[in-house]
Motif scaffolding. Structure first.
Motif, PDB file in Angstrom:
ATOM      1  N   ARG A  20      -0.477  -5.733   2.935  1.00 11.21           N
ATOM      2  CA  ARG A  20      -0.139  -4.663   3.877  1.00 11.21           C
ATOM      3  C   ARG A  20      -1.228  -4.512   4.936  1.00 11.21           C
ATOM      4  NH1 ARG A  20       1.969   1.487   2.551  1.00 11.21           N
ATOM      5  NH2 ARG A  20       1.497   2.384   4.590  1.00 11.21           N
TER       6      ARG A  20
ATOM      7  N   ASP B 212       6.655  -6.459   1.115  1.00 16.06           N
ATOM      8  CA  ASP B 212       7.034  -5.140   1.625  1.00 16.06           C
ATOM      9  C   ASP B 212       6.406  -4.106   0.687  1.00 16.06           C
ATOM     10  OD1 ASP B 212       8.133  -2.918   2.700  1.00 16.06           O
ATOM     11  OD2 ASP B 212      10.186  -3.316   2.038  1.00 16.06           O
TER      12      ASP B 212
ATOM     13  N   PRO C  92      11.044  -3.094  -3.913  1.00 12.26           N
ATOM     14  CA  PRO C  92      11.696  -4.260  -3.288  1.00 12.26           C
ATOM     15  C   PRO C  92      11.853  -5.393  -4.304  1.00 12.26           C
ATOM     16  CG  PRO C  92      10.024  -3.360  -1.825  1.00 12.26           C
ATOM     17  CD  PRO C  92       9.900  -2.616  -3.119  1.00 12.26           C
TER      18      PRO C  92
END
Length: 547
Positions: free
Chosen positions: A476, A309, A387
């Motif tokens: 990502r 994330d 995260p």
């Protein structure tokens, strides 16, 4: 668009161009440099020669070493050693030809530029003649220096090759090898036999001549210009001709001791990649089999398609990579900060001892790591708290086991790629300069510093940057496997040696797989540290066998 943001991107673009230019120049420059692998093979060959000589010096009670010697040395150790030296000689001669061709090309370009300059310099044109650009002049100086070093290496190899030929009873061939070296220097200089290699060749040709001719200062020239087994073999011939029984017995006793040490060192060097490689192949086959049979439940499939994330975008990745690693490491530190440091403290790197060089390298790396991590922190602090699975270092059993397993799997894979890579590059492409310093500088304090740099500082910083930050950030925009491959290639290129790109990219892929499966930076750090430790240990053992 915000003016500040536009200015920031403009600065990043300029820095990126500067970094790409500097990295490209460094990689191109490494193309003409020799790999350390060829030297490592010669060091290992010298150990083999010592151990092989011990076979003829076996005394009562030492017959149990014969089996170990035979297993390590093979059937024809002296012939194998000759083949190894001939391969290195062929590579050096190829390099010599390439350098000469490049020098001729530069000279041709200069002649063309001069003729154009003469044409443009006519009075009616009022234009200054075109001269050779400074970069070409610098290239010529560097090439001439490389040519001189290569020619010196070729002469040294021929001297040693002659001794290997004489050892196998090819006396006439050996004398011809030495005489050709002497004749070559006579053609290039009005004073024959002025270089150490030519002087040594003249001494050796006299010792093996029929009848023998012992030249003045033969012993001192042998001791000064030869080392390792080659010095022993030349002195053995000299003492036998002089009938110096005491000196002969002392020399043979010393060689017997060296033979035992060489055998032990060869066993140690072979044990790490040999046993570890076999275990690694078995582990790799087990993991592949488990993956085929269990699929998603296998260890290799764990987290294999699970991206991180990532709260930041590509601009942050770009900023950290260019500014935090490449710009600081390739431009700011080596071109600006470190030279200023040397001037302020009136230090001359050419006069550094091995210990000083080791400390200088450690200091440079610590500065790079501190600055790089500082840029990383400032770039991502706005996204805190991160995260849970970001930058975690967990001292757990699973992480340690994955680290050990990753190292064992990396051994056969990187060794195989390195062998293929060596065939492709033919001994060229450069190597990490630390390796040469460790190989030649047998200083305990320096070795401790080198270990601190390569086995502690480098794994911590590089894994934090390339596996901890870059790899997860790339997920990502691409699949996990793509992020592993991309980050591994950048990791390999960052070491600035063309010949090391493929082996280091392979190691980087193993490091990436270990990290993505464990989500624990301790695992790739352990793999990285073990790999560097094994490399340095082998270099230290080989370097200590040069006497």
């Amino acid at each position: 668009m915000n003016t500040g943001l536009l200015l920031k991107r403009l600065i990043l673009a300029v820095l990126t161009i500067a970094v790409l230019l500097q990295v490209s120049l460094s990689l191109v420059e490494s193309w003409g440099k020799p790999q350390i692998q060829s030297r490592l093979e010669l060091y290992q060959t010298n150990l083999l020669l010592h151990a092989a000589e011990g076979q003829s010096l076996v005394t009562s009670g030492e017959e149990d070493l014969t089996a170990a010697r035979n297993a390590l040395l093979g059937d024809n150790p002296f012939e194998n050693a000759q083949n190894q030296y001939e391969q290195v000689l062929e590579t050096a001669q190829t390099t010599q030809s390439k350098i000469i061709a490049k020098l001729e090309q530069l000279s041709s370009n200069k002649d063309v530029a001069t003729s154009i300059g003469d044409e443009l310099a006519k009075p009616q044109m009022q234009i200054a003649p075109i001269d050779e650009v400074p970069m070409t002049s610098q290239q010529r100086k560097q090439l001439q220096k490389s040519l001189s070093q290569t020619e010196q290496l070729i002469d040294e190899l021929n001297v040693r090759l002659g001794l290997l030929q004489a050892q196998q009873g090819k006396t006439e061939v050996a004398i011809q090898t030495w005489n050709e070296l002497i004749e070559q220097e006579t053609l290039e200089s009005t004073a024959p036999a002025t270089t150490p290699s030519a002087q040594t060749a003249a001494v050796l040709a006299g010792l093996w001549h029929d009848p023998p001719r012992i030249l003045p200062d033969a012993e001192s020239k042998i001791q000064r210009n030869l080392d390792s087994w080659f010095q022993y073999r030349a002195l053995l011939q000299l003492y036998q001709l002089q009938q110096r029984q005491d000196a002969l017995l002392s020399l043979q006793a010393q060689e017997q001791q060296r033979a035992k040490q060489a055998l032990l060192k060869l066993a140690l060097i072979s044990a790490i990649p040999g046993i570890g490689g076999i275990v690694g192949v078995g582990l790799l086959l087990f993991l592949l089999g488990q993956w085929l049979l269990q699929g998603e439940r296998s260890l290799l499939a764990t987290n294999s398609d699970m991206p991180w994330d990532t709260p930041w975008d590509g601009e942050t990745i770009w900023q950290v990579l260019i500014l935090g690693f490449f710009f600081i490491g390739q431009i700011l530190l080596p071109i600006f900060i470190l030279p200023i440091f040397l001037v302020v403290f009136q230090l001359e790197p050419a006069n550094f001892t091995v210990r000083m060089q080791a400390f200088y390298i450690l200091m440079s790396y610590v500065l790079l790591a501190a600055a790089g991590l500082g840029v990383l922190y400032l770039s991502i602090k706005h996204f805190f708290p991160l995260p849970e699975d970001w930058f975690q270092i967990k001292f757990r059993r699973k992480g340690i086991l994955l680290g050990l397993g990753g190292y064992l799997v990396a051994l056969p894979l990187v060794i195989l790629v390195s062998l293929i890579n060596q065939k492709l590059w033919q001994g060229q492409g450069g190597s990490n300069p630390i390796l040469s310093l460790v190989l030649e500088g047998q200083d305990t304090v320096a070795i401790v510093i080198f270990f601190s740099t390569a086995c502690i500082a480098a794994p911590l910083f590089e894994e934090f940057m390339f596996r901890g930050f870059l790899l997860p950030s790339l997920t990502r925009y691409m699949p996990v496997w793509g992020a592993i491959v991309t980050s591994s290639l950048i990791f390999a290129i960052a070491h600035l040696s063309l010949s090391e790109v493929l082996p280091l990219a392979t190691l980087g892929i193993v490091l990436g797989v270990v990290y993505t499966r464990s989500r624990n930076l301790l695992a790739p750090m352990l793999v990285h540290s073990l790999w560097n430790s094994g490399t340095l240990l082998s270099l230290i053992i080989l370097g200590s066998g040069g006497s």
